[in-house]
Design a protein around this motif. Structure first.
Motif, PDB file in Angstrom:
ATOM      1  N   ALA A  60     116.122  51.859  44.842  1.00 40.25           N
ATOM      2  CA  ALA A  60     116.199  53.244  45.327  1.00 40.25           C
ATOM      3  C   ALA A  60     115.688  54.218  44.271  1.00 40.25           C
ATOM      4  O   ALA A  60     114.939  55.153  44.593  1.00 40.25           O
ATOM      5  CB  ALA A  60     117.632  53.586  45.714  1.00 40.25           C
ATOM      6  N   THR A  61     116.051  54.000  43.026  1.00 41.27           N
ATOM      7  CA  THR A  61     115.599  54.865  41.936  1.00 41.27           C
ATOM      8  C   THR A  61     114.085  54.808  41.784  1.00 41.27           C
ATOM      9  O   THR A  61     113.426  55.834  41.616  1.00 41.27           O
ATOM     10  CB  THR A  61     116.288  54.475  40.620  1.00 41.27           C
ATOM     11  OG1 THR A  61     117.698  54.620  40.775  1.00 41.27           O
ATOM     12  CG2 THR A  61     115.820  55.344  39.466  1.00 41.27           C
ATOM     13  N   ILE A  63     111.830  54.095  44.018  1.00 44.52           N
ATOM     14  CA  ILE A  63     111.159  54.773  45.134  1.00 44.52           C
ATOM     15  C   ILE A  63     111.323  56.285  45.031  1.00 44.52           C
ATOM     16  O   ILE A  63     110.354  57.038  45.132  1.00 44.52           O
ATOM     17  CB  ILE A  63     111.687  54.260  46.488  1.00 44.52           C
ATOM     18  CG1 ILE A  63     111.248  52.807  46.694  1.00 44.52           C
ATOM     19  CG2 ILE A  63     111.197  55.148  47.633  1.00 44.52           C
ATOM     20  CD1 ILE A  63     111.854  52.142  47.901  1.00 44.52           C
ATOM     21  N   LEU A  64     112.536  56.736  44.800  1.00 43.99           N
ATOM     22  CA  LEU A  64     112.795  58.177  44.809  1.00 43.99           C
ATOM     23  C   LEU A  64     112.279  58.902  43.572  1.00 43.99           C
ATOM     24  O   LEU A  64     112.087  60.112  43.607  1.00 43.99           O
ATOM     25  CB  LEU A  64     114.286  58.435  44.989  1.00 43.99           C
ATOM     26  CG  LEU A  64     114.848  57.981  46.341  1.00 43.99           C
ATOM     27  CD1 LEU A  64     116.352  58.184  46.380  1.00 43.99           C
ATOM     28  CD2 LEU A  64     114.164  58.695  47.497  1.00 43.99           C
ATOM     29  N   SER A  65     112.025  58.180  42.497  1.00 45.41           N
ATOM     30  CA  SER A  65     111.502  58.834  41.295  1.00 45.41           C
ATOM     31  C   SER A  65     109.998  59.071  41.400  1.00 45.41           C
ATOM     32  O   SER A  65     109.438  59.828  40.607  1.00 45.41           O
ATOM     33  CB  SER A  65     111.825  58.013  40.044  1.00 45.41           C
ATOM     34  OG  SER A  65     111.156  56.775  40.075  1.00 45.41           O
ATOM     35  N   GLU A  66     109.366  58.445  42.369  1.00 44.81           N
ATOM     36  CA  GLU A  66     107.928  58.646  42.584  1.00 44.81           C
ATOM     37  C   GLU A  66     107.701  60.014  43.221  1.00 44.81           C
ATOM     38  O   GLU A  66     108.281  60.326  44.253  1.00 44.81           O
ATOM     39  CB  GLU A  66     107.364  57.544  43.476  1.00 44.81           C
ATOM     40  CG  GLU A  66     105.899  57.647  43.720  1.00 44.81           C
ATOM     41  CD  GLU A  66     105.065  57.703  42.465  1.00 44.81           C
ATOM     42  OE1 GLU A  66     104.312  58.690  42.320  1.00 44.81           O
ATOM     43  OE2 GLU A  66     105.160  56.788  41.634  1.00 44.81           O
ATOM     44  N   GLN A  67     106.862  60.820  42.588  1.00 41.67           N
ATOM     45  CA  GLN A  67     106.607  62.182  43.067  1.00 41.67           C
ATOM     46  C   GLN A  67     105.714  62.202  44.307  1.00 41.67           C
ATOM     47  O   GLN A  67     105.909  63.021  45.202  1.00 41.67           O
ATOM     48  CB  GLN A  67     105.943  63.011  41.951  1.00 41.67           C
ATOM     49  CG  GLN A  67     106.819  63.208  40.747  1.00 41.67           C
ATOM     50  CD  GLN A  67     108.004  64.099  41.027  1.00 41.67           C
ATOM     51  OE1 GLN A  67     107.883  65.091  41.747  1.00 41.67           O
ATOM     52  NE2 GLN A  67     109.159  63.765  40.483  1.00 41.67           N
ATOM     53  N   ARG A  72     105.320  56.546  47.423  1.00 36.23           N
ATOM     54  CA  ARG A  72     106.628  56.156  47.960  1.00 36.23           C
ATOM     55  C   ARG A  72     106.456  55.263  49.177  1.00 36.23           C
ATOM     56  O   ARG A  72     107.157  54.275  49.346  1.00 36.23           O
ATOM     57  CB  ARG A  72     107.449  57.376  48.373  1.00 36.23           C
ATOM     58  CG  ARG A  72     108.119  58.083  47.251  1.00 36.23           C
ATOM     59  CD  ARG A  72     109.045  59.139  47.812  1.00 36.23           C
ATOM     60  NE  ARG A  72     109.551  59.982  46.746  1.00 36.23           N
ATOM     61  CZ  ARG A  72     110.413  60.950  46.936  1.00 36.23           C
ATOM     62  NH1 ARG A  72     110.854  61.220  48.148  1.00 36.23           N
ATOM     63  NH2 ARG A  72     110.841  61.661  45.923  1.00 36.23           N
ATOM     64  N   SER A  76     107.760  51.497  49.696  1.00 35.37           N
ATOM     65  CA  SER A  76     108.602  51.139  50.839  1.00 35.37           C
ATOM     66  C   SER A  76     107.973  49.997  51.629  1.00 35.37           C
ATOM     67  O   SER A  76     108.670  49.108  52.103  1.00 35.37           O
ATOM     68  CB  SER A  76     108.807  52.345  51.747  1.00 35.37           C
ATOM     69  OG  SER A  76     109.516  53.355  51.069  1.00 35.37           O
TER      70      SER A  76
END
Length: 86
Positions: A60-61, A63-67, A72, A76
């Motif tokens: 999760a980190t 994926i979500l840290s990708e700007q 993303r 996914s």
């Protein structure tokens, strides 16, 4: 991710299997992993839970840290391949 999805799945499977094989039947009785003395009653169940939580938090980190939204989506998609999606 910089790793082949099949290789990542293989490595995660090996690690979870190694932990799973250590679980003793007594660790599963009466939800031993939920008791105050769970570390003594169900150490391997707790290890499997920790591994899962650590791995899923890392995913999760990542994926979500990708700007960038496109990146993303790529990450996914890689995870969808891990779970057997095409």
């Amino acid at each position: 991710f910089d790793i082949d999805p099949v290789e990542l799945a293989r490595q995660v499977t090996i690690r979870t299997w190694d932990i799973f094989c250590l679980i003793q039947p007594s660790e599963l009785f009466n939800q031993a992993w939920m008791r105050a003395d769970a570390a003594q009653r169900a150490p391997n169940v707790l290890a499997l839970i920790r591994f899962f939580n650590h791995f899923s938090t890392g995913v999760a980190t990542a994926i979500l840290s990708e700007q960038r939204l496109r990146k993303r989506g790529e990450q996914s998609g890689c995870l969808a391949k891990l779970e057997g999606g095409r």
